[in-house]
Structures are given as structure tokens and as C-alpha cells.
Scaffold this motif. Structure first.
Motif, PDB file in Angstrom:
ATOM      1  N   TRP A  48    -115.934  -1.985 -77.902  1.00 39.98           N
ATOM      2  CA  TRP A  48    -116.785  -2.230 -78.551  1.00 39.98           C
ATOM      3  C   TRP A  48    -116.928  -1.490 -79.637  1.00 39.98           C
ATOM      4  CZ3 TRP A  48    -122.514  -0.531 -79.673  1.00 39.98           C
ATOM      5  CH2 TRP A  48    -122.348   0.918 -78.386  1.00 39.98           C
ATOM      6  N   ILE A  49    -117.970  -2.279 -80.291  1.00 38.09           N
ATOM      7  CA  ILE A  49    -118.183  -1.762 -81.712  1.00 38.09           C
ATOM      8  C   ILE A  49    -119.819  -2.388 -82.181  1.00 38.09           C
ATOM      9  CG2 ILE A  49    -115.874  -2.075 -83.853  1.00 38.09           C
ATOM     10  CD1 ILE A  49    -117.032   0.398 -85.118  1.00 38.09           C
ATOM     11  N   ASP A  50    -120.810  -1.665 -82.614  1.00 33.81           N
ATOM     12  CA  ASP A  50    -121.666  -1.565 -82.995  1.00 33.81           C
ATOM     13  C   ASP A  50    -121.644  -2.235 -84.737  1.00 33.81           C
ATOM     14  OD1 ASP A  50    -125.531  -1.796 -82.646  1.00 33.81           O
ATOM     15  OD2 ASP A  50    -124.423  -3.044 -84.555  1.00 33.81           O
ATOM     16  N   PRO A  51    -121.167  -3.461 -85.608  1.00 34.94           N
ATOM     17  CA  PRO A  51    -121.274  -3.083 -86.933  1.00 34.94           C
ATOM     18  C   PRO A  51    -122.294  -2.711 -88.096  1.00 34.94           C
ATOM     19  CG  PRO A  51    -121.570  -5.133 -86.431  1.00 34.94           C
ATOM     20  CD  PRO A  51    -121.190  -4.777 -85.396  1.00 34.94           C
ATOM     21  N   ASN A  52    -123.366  -2.357 -87.728  1.00 37.46           N
ATOM     22  CA  ASN A  52    -124.747  -2.334 -87.852  1.00 37.46           C
ATOM     23  C   ASN A  52    -124.928  -0.551 -87.972  1.00 37.46           C
ATOM     24  OD1 ASN A  52    -125.977  -4.835 -88.317  1.00 37.46           O
ATOM     25  ND2 ASN A  52    -125.648  -4.731 -85.914  1.00 37.46           N
ATOM     26  N   THR A  53    -124.755  -0.253 -86.371  1.00 34.18           N
ATOM     27  CA  THR A  53    -124.729   1.408 -86.115  1.00 34.18           C
ATOM     28  C   THR A  53    -123.999   2.467 -86.624  1.00 34.18           C
ATOM     29  OG1 THR A  53    -125.016   1.592 -84.257  1.00 34.18           O
ATOM     30  CG2 THR A  53    -126.862   1.527 -84.859  1.00 34.18           C
ATOM     31  N   GLY A  54    -122.137   1.614 -86.413  1.00 35.41           N
ATOM     32  CA  GLY A  54    -120.940   2.441 -85.840  1.00 35.41           C
ATOM     33  C   GLY A  54    -121.470   3.122 -84.719  1.00 35.41           C
ATOM     34  N   GLY A  55    -122.082   2.659 -83.378  1.00 36.78           N
ATOM     35  CA  GLY A  55    -121.400   3.116 -81.773  1.00 36.78           C
ATOM     36  C   GLY A  55    -120.719   2.587 -81.410  1.00 36.78           C
ATOM     37  N   THR A  56    -119.640   2.486 -80.770  1.00 42.80           N
ATOM     38  CA  THR A  56    -119.094   2.533 -79.972  1.00 42.80           C
ATOM     39  C   THR A  56    -118.978   2.724 -78.503  1.00 42.80           C
ATOM     40  OG1 THR A  56    -117.962   4.471 -80.143  1.00 42.80           O
ATOM     41  CG2 THR A  56    -117.726   3.033 -81.787  1.00 42.80           C
ATOM     42  N   GLY A  57    -118.325   1.961 -77.569  1.00 45.86           N
ATOM     43  CA  GLY A  57    -117.997   2.302 -76.013  1.00 45.86           C
ATOM     44  C   GLY A  57    -117.030   1.844 -75.624  1.00 45.86           C
ATOM     45  N   TYR A  58    -116.385   2.762 -75.105  1.00 49.35           N
ATOM     46  CA  TYR A  58    -114.566   2.887 -74.565  1.00 49.35           C
ATOM     47  C   TYR A  58    -114.549   2.472 -72.917  1.00 49.35           C
ATOM     48  CZ  TYR A  58    -114.501   4.169 -79.131  1.00 49.35           C
ATOM     49  OH  TYR A  58    -114.444   4.725 -80.699  1.00 49.35           O
TER      50      TYR A  58
END
Lengths: 114, 107
Positions: A48-58
Motif C-alpha cells: 500500500w501507499i498513502d498518497p498524502n504522506t508517501g508512507g508505504t507498507g509491503y
């Protein structure tokens, strides 16, 4: 109406990288999830990616080989997969959390072949 | 990570039959469970979310139940257009794992 539009099909050689894009036309602040489906196989969540923060998890399977990024100025998320093998031949989808509704991209076929 | 075990992998039933597909989570996921229908060459379609809430436009012959770790998708009267593969997905937290799928065919 169309919510998520993905880039077109790709053909890559083993060892190469592929970058698939997904543009959102509504609810641009919602997370993007990436899912793939190999021929004749089931659905596999990649990350996933959070388009607001750029945070990701794989997903553990893809860590070290996948990178998800975004360009908020054009409401677009990207999924880059490196060191491709024939096992990566699949349709790649971007999608939203199912609790938010039925939002999937049209899918991008990535074919890995020598 | 929580695993999702879906059964059976495939089934064959007659038109009008009641069909049940189960999904078991290795740990509790509250009611954060969705069901999808996928026909060959098509994008998955959301049928049910929050365990039992029917997505807009989905026929009422589809229903979902369960909580915690055990969930069920029921087709009350199987129709020819229901031939497809069905997937469950947890979405309480990442990873949003899918079940292995159940292929439904007409006998």
C-alpha cells in the motif's frame, strides 16, 4: 464513473524492472493498494501507499524488490518491481480498501519473457 | 501475519442450489471481511463488505455472515451467471490478505 486508470501493458526481459502507474480521478487522498494475479492463480496483495504522506507498507514476499511511490500533483501512484522473473508475469491492479467501496483499476498485464 | 484459509477450492452445484463458501482467519479480524466475485478475464467485483453488507447492485441471493475468525458467503439460489471464482479478503489491517479462492461451476 472511472476512479482508477492504470498504464498499459508491458513486456520485459528477465532481470529488468517495470513501473506501473495508477491515476485516481476521485477520492485522491485514499490509500492505494496493489494486487497482482498470475495466470490461472489467485489474488495476491503486494502493498500500500498513502498518497498524502508517501508512507508505504509491503508484503513480506516483495520487500527489497518493490517500491511504491506517488506524485500527488497528478493524483498518481506507482508500483515498481525489480529483478523480474517469469514468475512475475501477471496482471497488476491498483485498488482501494474494500470498506471504501468497489474501486479497482482496469489491470496492467506485465509479461516477463526472454 | 494473519492467514486466510478459504474452502472449498472448487465446487459444482445445480441451478437453484444453495451454495456456501467459508473463509477462516488465523486470528480474529472483527468484521473486516470482504467477498469478491471474479469472472475470467475481468476485474474482481465487490459483493460484500463488513462481513454482511451487500455492495450496491449486488443481487439479494448473495449474503455473508460470521465474525472473529469464521466467515461464510452464501448464494441462496445459484444462477448460471454466478459461475465465477470467489475470494475473501481481510481488511482490518495490513497486509490485506486474500483467501485462495473458490471456483464455482454449474453441474
Amino acid at each position: 464513473q472511472v476512479h482508477l486508470v492504470q498504464s498499459g501493458a508491458e513486456v520485459k526481459k528477465p532481470g529488468a524492472s517495470v513501473k506501473v502507474s495508477c491515476r485516481a480521478f476521485a477520492n485522491t487522498g485514499w490509500w492505494f493498494h496493489w494486487v497482482r494475479q498470475a495466470p490461472g492463480q489467485g489474488l495476491e496483495w503486494m502493498g500500500w501507499i498513502d498518497p498524502n504522506t508517501g508512507g508505504t507498507g509491503y508484503a513480506q514476499k516483495f520487500r527489497g524488490r518493490v517500491t511504491m511511490t506517488r506524485d500527488p500533483s497528478i493524483s498518481t501512484a506507482y508500483m515498481e518491481l525489480n529483478r523480474l522473473t517469469s514468475d512475475d508475469t501477471a496482471v497488476y491492479y491498483c485498488a482501494r480498501d474494500p470498506g471504501l467501496g468497489d474501486y479497482w483499476g482496469q489491470g496492467t498485464l506485465v509479461t516477463v519473457s526472454a | 501475519d494473519i492467514q486466510m484459509a478459504q474452502s472449498p477450492p472448487s465446487l459444482s452445484a445445480s441451478v437453484g442450489d444453495r451454495v456456501t463458501i467459508t473463509c477462516r482467519a488465523s486470528q480474529g479480524i472483527s468484521n473486516y471481511l470482504a467477498w469478491y466475485q471474479q469472472k475470467p478475464g475481468k476485474v474482481p467485483k465487490l459483493l460484500i463488505y463488513a462481513t454482511s453488507t451487500l455492495h450496491s447492485g449486488v443481487p439479494s441471493r448473495f449474503s455473508g455472515s460470521g465474525s472473529g475468525t469464521d466467515f461464510t458467503l452464501t448464494i441462496s439460489s445459484l444462477q448460471a451467471e454466478d459461475v465465477a471464482t470467489y475470494y475473501c479478503q481481510k481488511y482490518d489491517s495490513v497486509p490485506l490478505t486474500f483467501g485462495g479462492g473458490t471456483k464455482v461451476e454449474i453441474k
